[in-house]
Design a protein around this motif. Structure first.
Motif, short mmCIF file in Angstrom:
data_model
loop_
_atom_site.label_atom_id
_atom_site.label_comp_id
_atom_site.label_asym_id
_atom_site.label_seq_id
_atom_site.Cartn_x
_atom_site.Cartn_y
_atom_site.Cartn_z
N LEU A 49 0.82 -1.21 0.00
CA LEU A 49 0.00 0.00 0.00
C LEU A 49 0.86 1.26 0.00
O LEU A 49 0.52 2.26 -0.65
CB LEU A 49 -0.94 -0.01 1.21
N TYR A 54 0.07 5.35 0.00
CA TYR A 54 -0.68 5.39 1.26
C TYR A 54 0.29 5.55 2.44
O TYR A 54 1.43 5.07 2.41
CB TYR A 54 -1.48 4.10 1.47
N ASP A 238 -8.02 -1.19 -2.89
CA ASP A 238 -6.56 -1.32 -2.87
C ASP A 238 -6.09 -2.30 -1.79
O ASP A 238 -5.13 -3.04 -2.00
CB ASP A 238 -5.92 0.05 -2.67
N ILE A 239 -6.77 -2.31 -0.64
CA ILE A 239 -6.43 -3.29 0.40
C ILE A 239 -6.70 -4.70 -0.12
O ILE A 239 -5.86 -5.61 0.01
CB ILE A 239 -7.24 -3.03 1.68
N ALA A 242 -4.11 -5.79 -2.60
CA ALA A 242 -2.83 -6.11 -1.98
C ALA A 242 -2.83 -7.56 -1.49
O ALA A 242 -1.84 -8.29 -1.66
CB ALA A 242 -2.56 -5.15 -0.83
#
Length: 270
Positions: A49, A54, A238-239, A242
């Motif tokens: 991230l 982030y 996005d989490i 990942a």
């Protein structure tokens, strides 16, 4: 909300210098339990991230209660410590709008002992510690039934089994329900203990040294939880990406070899 919970959540918000209503969308605060799921975040997810710009803050909890309240009240953007059975029950009981984002590699609940080398050493009077929260206690009772130490009533729902569902004790064992976080320490005082994977690893136990491990069903695979209103936000996507990445799969294979992999990881390996 009770005073204790208000103070805890306020302290957490202050500690991470975070305002739910006025923060940079590239700042993420993720709660987790100490141990393997924190390690997965630190070693794998956080670096991925951060490469995307982030700024990730991890907050570790030592119980299964506060992370969901902190998430619902905005002190966290996500948390990683629970399975869907626990999340659904907790959310329903406390009227919280929380949802599953993605399942993650999971350490199984297992039986450990400091006093015995085999489950065959069980005898009359044997003490067995197990989680006192309903969902994890059900997992332990199902394993005890499979092991033949107890017999659960016919048609018992394996996801909801409780001590009330024990029809017979095939072994004259004594069950000792404890908070999940206390179970590793109970090994000094009991014969056997069912310990959740995250607390086992955090306490220095190795999964391979357990005497019996459950075969994890999808219902007990751990997950990332978020507020339901955030499911379509970019940070949530996005989490999830990942965790689905080949980079995280490689880290799983290197550091979490005894964990139950997710369907998306098994698909990647094919």
């Amino acid at each position: 909300m009770n005073t204790r919970r208000t103070l805890l959540v306020a302290a957490l918000a202050a500690a991470v210098s975070f305002s739910a209503h006025a923060k940079d969308p590239k700042e993420l605060v993720i709660g987790t339990s100490s141990g393997p799921y924190a390690d997965q975040l630190k070693l794998g997810i956080k670096p991925i991230l951060e490469k995307q710009g982030y700024k990730v803050k991890l907050v570790e909890f030592n119980d299964y209660i506060q992370p969901n309240f902190a998430l619902a009240e905005g002190s966290l953007d996500a948390n990683v410590f629970q399975h869907i059975i626990y999340l659904n029950k907790f959310s329903t009981d406390h009227k919280l709008a929380l949802s599953e984002l993605i399942k993650i590699p999971t350490a199984p609940i297992a039986i450990y002992s400091k006093k015995h080398k085999s489950l065959n050493e069980v005898k009359d009077g044997t003490t067995i510690a197990l989680p006192n929260d309903p969902t994890n206690q059900a997992r332990a009772l199902v394993l005890l039934d499979q092991q033949g130490w107890i017999k659960l009533r016919e048609k018992t729902d394996p996801l909801k089994a409780s001590e009330r569902d024990i029809a017979a004790y095939n072994k004259k064992i004594k069950l000792l329900p404890l908070e999940a976080a206390q179970l590793p320490r109970s090994l000094q005082d009991v014969d056997f203990a069912f310990i959740n994977g995250n607390y086992a690893v955090a306490s220095g136990l190795k999964l391979k040294d357990s005497l019996l491990r459950e075969k994890i069903s999808p219902a007990y695979a751990n997950l990332v939880a978020i507020r339901t209103a955030d499911k379509d936000k970019q940070f949530a996507k996005d989490i999830a990406a990942a965790y689905r990445s080949r980079e995280f799969l490689e880290l799983t294979n290197k550091y979490f070899t005894d964990y139950a992999k997710t369907d998306y990881q098994l698909a990647l390996e094919k």
